[in-house]
Design an enzyme around this catalytic site. Structure first.
Site, PDB file in Angstrom:
ATOM      1  N   ARG A  88       0.981  -1.458   0.012  1.00 54.17           N
ATOM      2  CA  ARG A  88      -0.389   0.620   0.454  1.00 54.17           C
ATOM      3  C   ARG A  88       1.138   1.383   0.173  1.00 54.17           C
ATOM      4  NH1 ARG A  88      -6.031  -0.430   2.071  1.00 54.17           N
ATOM      5  NH2 ARG A  88      -6.064  -2.725   1.980  1.00 54.17           N
ATOM      6  N   ARG A 144     -10.732   6.416   2.364  1.00 52.82           N
ATOM      7  CA  ARG A 144     -10.088   5.594   1.624  1.00 52.82           C
ATOM      8  C   ARG A 144      -9.481   5.983   0.513  1.00 52.82           C
ATOM      9  NH1 ARG A 144     -14.042   2.715   4.935  1.00 52.82           N
ATOM     10  NH2 ARG A 144     -14.858   1.989   2.883  1.00 52.82           N
TER      11      ARG A 144
END
Length: 186
Positions: A88, A144
């Site tokens: 990520r 997000r």
């Protein structure tokens, strides 16, 4: 086949990972699932993660990396795997490179799915209604997607520069998207 499946939340990574898992007969590994397994089974790694979660903190990269490495070393990954939700950030790319080198299992491709933000928002709104997901509030979704754009989307350039990136439009019929991915993987 060793694959990463990348893209913003709501683009269909989990759906495509499951289909690719069947096609290539390799496990689809979601970092969320790994965390839930370790937490549920009170493993040493799970206990360490729980300590951060109990304080409302994010699990640090070092622990996430350990959990991923532990999972990729399991017997069912000998013929390959699909990793969903990792890496990520740039530090996790470096950690993944190191663990794959240590395991002697180079990455074949990073599959990037993409869709317009309004499509993603609509999909997540629908998922929240259908699944009753409390974490899919408009504010949480926006946060997000913003985090993905800032931290994870730049990683696609790393894999593009290595000649490992396969980009596919994540909008359309699920089966057609899957066939396109498989065709591009050769």
């Amino acid at each position: 086949m060793r694959l990463l499946i990348m893209g913003p939340q709501g683009v269909g990574k989990g759906t495509q990972a499951a289909l690719l898992s069947k096609h290539y007969n390799i496990p689809a590994i979601s970092t969320g699932d790994i965390f839930r397994y370790n937490l549920k089974n009170h493993t040493e790694l799970g206990e360490q993660a729980q300590a951060y979660i109990d304080k409302g903190e994010l699990v640090p990269d070092e622990l996430t990396n350990s959990i991923v490495k532990d999972r990729l070393a399991k017997d069912d990954t000998r013929n390959g795997w699909i990793l969903d939700g990792y890496p990520r950030n740039a530090a996790q790319v470096a950690a993944l490179d190191k663990m794959l080198d240590e395991l002697g299992t180079p990455l074949d491709y990073a599959v990037a799915l993409d869709a317009a933000q309004d499509v993603l928002l609509e999909r997540m709104k629908k998922r929240a209604a259908e699944e009753g997901r409390s974490d899919d509030t408009p504010e949480a979704i926006a946060k997000r997607l913003e985090t993905y754009a800032k931290e994870t989307a730049p990683l696609l350039d790393i894999y593009r520069n290595r000649g490992k990136l396969v980009s596919v439009n994540g909008v359309g019929e699920i089966e057609a998207i899957n066939k396109e991915i498989i065709a591009k993987l050769g």
